[in-house]
Design a protein around this motif. Structure first.
Motif, PDB file in Angstrom:
ATOM      1  N   LYS A 330      -1.258  -0.008  48.782  1.00  0.00           N
ATOM      2  CA  LYS A 330      -2.194  -0.154  47.660  1.00  0.00           C
ATOM      3  C   LYS A 330      -3.086   1.080  47.515  1.00  0.00           C
ATOM      4  N   TYR A 331      -3.465   1.663  48.644  1.00  0.00           N
ATOM      5  CA  TYR A 331      -4.385   2.811  48.635  1.00  0.00           C
ATOM      6  C   TYR A 331      -3.743   3.991  49.360  1.00  0.00           C
ATOM      7  N   PRO A 332      -2.840   4.707  48.691  1.00  0.00           N
ATOM      8  CA  PRO A 332      -2.086   5.799  49.340  1.00  0.00           C
ATOM      9  C   PRO A 332      -2.972   6.917  49.871  1.00  0.00           C
ATOM     10  N   HIS A 333      -4.153   7.142  49.261  1.00  0.00           N
ATOM     11  CA  HIS A 333      -5.039   8.200  49.765  1.00  0.00           C
ATOM     12  C   HIS A 333      -5.581   7.848  51.149  1.00  0.00           C
ATOM     13  N   VAL A 334      -5.797   6.541  51.400  1.00  0.00           N
ATOM     14  CA  VAL A 334      -6.214   6.101  52.733  1.00  0.00           C
ATOM     15  C   VAL A 334      -5.053   6.276  53.712  1.00  0.00           C
ATOM     16  N   GLN A 335      -3.861   5.881  53.281  1.00  0.00           N
ATOM     17  CA  GLN A 335      -2.679   6.014  54.133  1.00  0.00           C
ATOM     18  C   GLN A 335      -2.451   7.476  54.507  1.00  0.00           C
ATOM     19  N   GLU A 336      -2.620   8.365  53.549  1.00  0.00           N
ATOM     20  CA  GLU A 336      -2.401   9.788  53.809  1.00  0.00           C
ATOM     21  C   GLU A 336      -3.379  10.311  54.859  1.00  0.00           C
ATOM     22  N   ARG A 337      -4.609   9.837  54.801  1.00  0.00           N
ATOM     23  CA  ARG A 337      -5.609  10.275  55.782  1.00  0.00           C
ATOM     24  C   ARG A 337      -5.267   9.734  57.176  1.00  0.00           C
ATOM     25  N   VAL A 338      -4.752   8.515  57.240  1.00  0.00           N
ATOM     26  CA  VAL A 338      -4.313   7.951  58.521  1.00  0.00           C
ATOM     27  C   VAL A 338      -3.159   8.781  59.078  1.00  0.00           C
ATOM     28  N   GLN A 468       2.862   6.130  62.162  1.00  0.00           N
ATOM     29  CA  GLN A 468       3.397   7.376  62.693  1.00  0.00           C
ATOM     30  C   GLN A 468       4.810   7.636  62.170  1.00  0.00           C
ATOM     31  N   HIS A 469       5.565   6.555  61.965  1.00  0.00           N
ATOM     32  CA  HIS A 469       6.983   6.695  61.623  1.00  0.00           C
ATOM     33  C   HIS A 469       7.328   6.398  60.160  1.00  0.00           C
ATOM     34  N   PHE A 470       6.442   5.700  59.440  1.00  0.00           N
ATOM     35  CA  PHE A 470       6.793   5.284  58.077  1.00  0.00           C
ATOM     36  C   PHE A 470       5.655   5.549  57.094  1.00  0.00           C
ATOM     37  N   ARG A 471       6.060   5.722  55.843  1.00  0.00           N
ATOM     38  CA  ARG A 471       5.119   5.722  54.720  1.00  0.00           C
ATOM     39  C   ARG A 471       5.435   4.477  53.899  1.00  0.00           C
ATOM     40  N   PHE A 472       4.414   3.675  53.610  1.00  0.00           N
ATOM     41  CA  PHE A 472       4.621   2.398  52.926  1.00  0.00           C
ATOM     42  C   PHE A 472       4.252   2.526  51.449  1.00  0.00           C
ATOM     43  N   THR A 473       5.187   2.084  50.611  1.00  0.00           N
ATOM     44  CA  THR A 473       5.017   2.211  49.159  1.00  0.00           C
ATOM     45  C   THR A 473       5.381   0.899  48.475  1.00  0.00           C
TER      46      THR A 473
END
Length: 506
Positions: A330-338, A468-473
């Motif tokens: 839902k919030y890819p900018h947060v995911q990117e920072r993680v 560490q291993h996946f990007r969730f979309t």
């Protein structure tokens, strides 16, 4: 929003029976002494109850915690509401809930056992028991779980092992949309299984999968409107489809679990206990040898303790992880920072618990997910163990009490933006992680979740490994804005059914 009057208007046998029951009991309303105030004592205020029905016509039976939060704005942080003829004291807001559960821990430390939970617990186990049974089963479980590594290096190794099984399942979907809840549930169930039984299950094991499916279905159904009505008028149970389904699921689970436990007992080696169940059998055998007829180490307590730990140890943790992944999509900018923080601190090696202190943003994201997800919004119901005067109000011994955890996690005096996803709630100006006293997803006091330390380890290790291993979309054709954060109806608040894509970052 489902209200009782809507149920009564439906052309069903249940609706007609409820209607007849209401009319009959209206005649004897004033025979109910629980509706009248204690003479000479100031009781908490609240909305005026109707005869027999109390305040249930005013409640959103799908999400009663929302109605109770609204009522607290009018009646204050300690107020009375009637679920039918049953009086319930609601505690709202961080200061009040903390004062009751921590400063008055003994007085508010009993469990109120609603009819649906008594139907299959019968006062045994940990979650829905009181007195000597609760004290002894909780002490045994907490001590034994720690002996088998809960919150220590032993459980960390079990979780790390399980992250690799889980990761393989995610990879097998090859970036295509799938429901994350099921594999997450299997993974967390396996962690508690390894501690209780000394072994894990294959995700493809049909009995394991069926046990989890039935357990999850029962957790969901206990929060349904019809079961809310059943808890008020338990005599209608046999006419309710949801009640019959809950009991059928329970009976099948008991039969399946008994077979499994019998096998563990037959292969028991008292010199080499494999987990909590073996330790229970050792206590049981020692009590039998000593001729202790009052021993609480009997089959019913074993069965209920295992069910309690299995359900509590898998459902809430997997649900929180499910929310974590949904919020990342839902919030890819947060995911990117993680991703950036994990990459810079850990790189490609295996995440370990020691990494948590060096990943403040990742830790903040996990905590903020727990806060916003609000998994158990009304906690489990408490009961007063004695007469108590609290904040100037008199509350009788044995009164049901709802510590409204959602009012703590969303308390506007404690959180800058309580209704939005904001990891900064747990960060200072320098970006360092900060603890918050109003962070109470595990409740507090005597009834604090005994698996808190294990749950915290699981959330950190599973989430960090997956990110560490996946990007969730979102699935193709679905935007981030279209991902729905409305929780599903249930005793615990799961995300509404959805699918995500787990795209490999390798």
């Amino acid at each position: 929003m489902v209200r009782v009057e809507e149920l009564l208007l439906q052309p069903t046998s249940t609706g007609m029976l409820l209607g007849l029951f209401m009319m009959l009991l209206l005649v004897v309303y004033y025979l109910s002494s629980d509706v009248k105030s204690q003479e000479g004592n100031k009781e908490p205020p609240g909305p005026k109850p109707l005869p027999i029905l109390g305040n249930i016509l005013q409640l959103n039976l799908k999400r009663p915690y929302l109605t109770l939060c609204e009522m607290s704005k009018k009646y204050g942080s300690v107020f009375t509401v009637y679920f039918g003829p049953k009086k319930v004291i609601v505690l709202a807001g961080y200061q009040t809930v903390k004062q009751a559960l921590v400063n008055y821990a003994e007085e508010f430390g009993n469990r109120d056992i609603t009819p649906i939970f008594f139907d299959f617990n019968k006062g045994h186990g940990i979650l829905f028991s009181n007195g000597r049974n609760w004290n002894e089963m909780r002490r045994f479980s907490l001590t034994t779980l720690r002996d088998f590594g809960m919150g220590k290096r032993g459980s960390e190794e079990k979780i790390i092992e399980e992250t690799h099984y889980l990761s393989k399942v995610f990879k097998d979907f090859q970036g295509k949309p799938f429901d994350t809840s099921q594999p997450l549930n299997y993974a967390t169930a396996n962690v508690i299984s390894a501690i209780m039984y000394g072994s894990r299950f294959q995700y493809s094991d049909p009995e394991f999968k069926e046990m989890i499916t039935r357990t999850n279905e029962n957790i969901k159904l206990t929060g349904s409107p019809s079961i809310q009505i059943y808890n008020v008028f338990p005599w209608i149970g046999c006419w309710l489809k949801n009640w019959r389904l809950i009991m059928e699921n329970y009976k099948i689970n008991v039969k399946q679990m008994k077979k499994f436990l019998d096998n563990l007992e037959e292969t028991l080696n008292v010199e080499d206990t494999r987990g909590l169940v073996d330790a229970f059998f050792v206590h049981k055998k020692n009590a039998e040898k000593a001729g202790d007829k009052d021993s609480l180490f009997h089959e019913q307590n074993l069965m209920m303790t295992v069910f309690n730990l299995f359900a509590a140890g898998s459902d809430t943790t997997s649900t929180t992880l499910c929310w974590c992944l949904l919020l990342m999509a839902k919030y890819p900018h947060v995911q990117e920072r993680v991703h950036k923080e994990i990459d810079s601190v850990i790189g490609a090696r295996q995440p370990v618990l020691e990494d948590r202190k060096y990943l403040p943003y990742t830790d903040a994201v996990i905590h903020e997910t727990q806060r916003l997800a609000n998994i158990v919004p009304m906690s489990l119901p408490h009961a007063t163990s004695c007469d108590v005067t609290f904040q100037g109000f008199f509350i009788k011994k044995g009164t049901c009490v709802f510590p409204l955890l959602t009012s703590v996690l969303y308390d506007e005096s404690q959180w800058e933006s309580p209704h939005t996803f904001n990891p900064a709630h747990f960060l200072d100006e320098q970006g360092r992680f900060v603890k918050k006293d109003a962070f109470m997803p595990f409740s507090a006091g005597r009834r604090l979740c005994l698996g808190e330390s294990l749950a915290k380890m699981e959330l950190f290790l599973f989430f960090t490994f997956l990110l560490q291993h996946f990007r969730f979309t979102p699935p193709p054709g679905v935007s981030e804005e279209q991902l729905d954060l409305t929780p599903a109806v249930g005793f615990t608040l799961n995300p509404s059914p959805h699918k995500l894509c787990a795209v490999s970052r390798a």
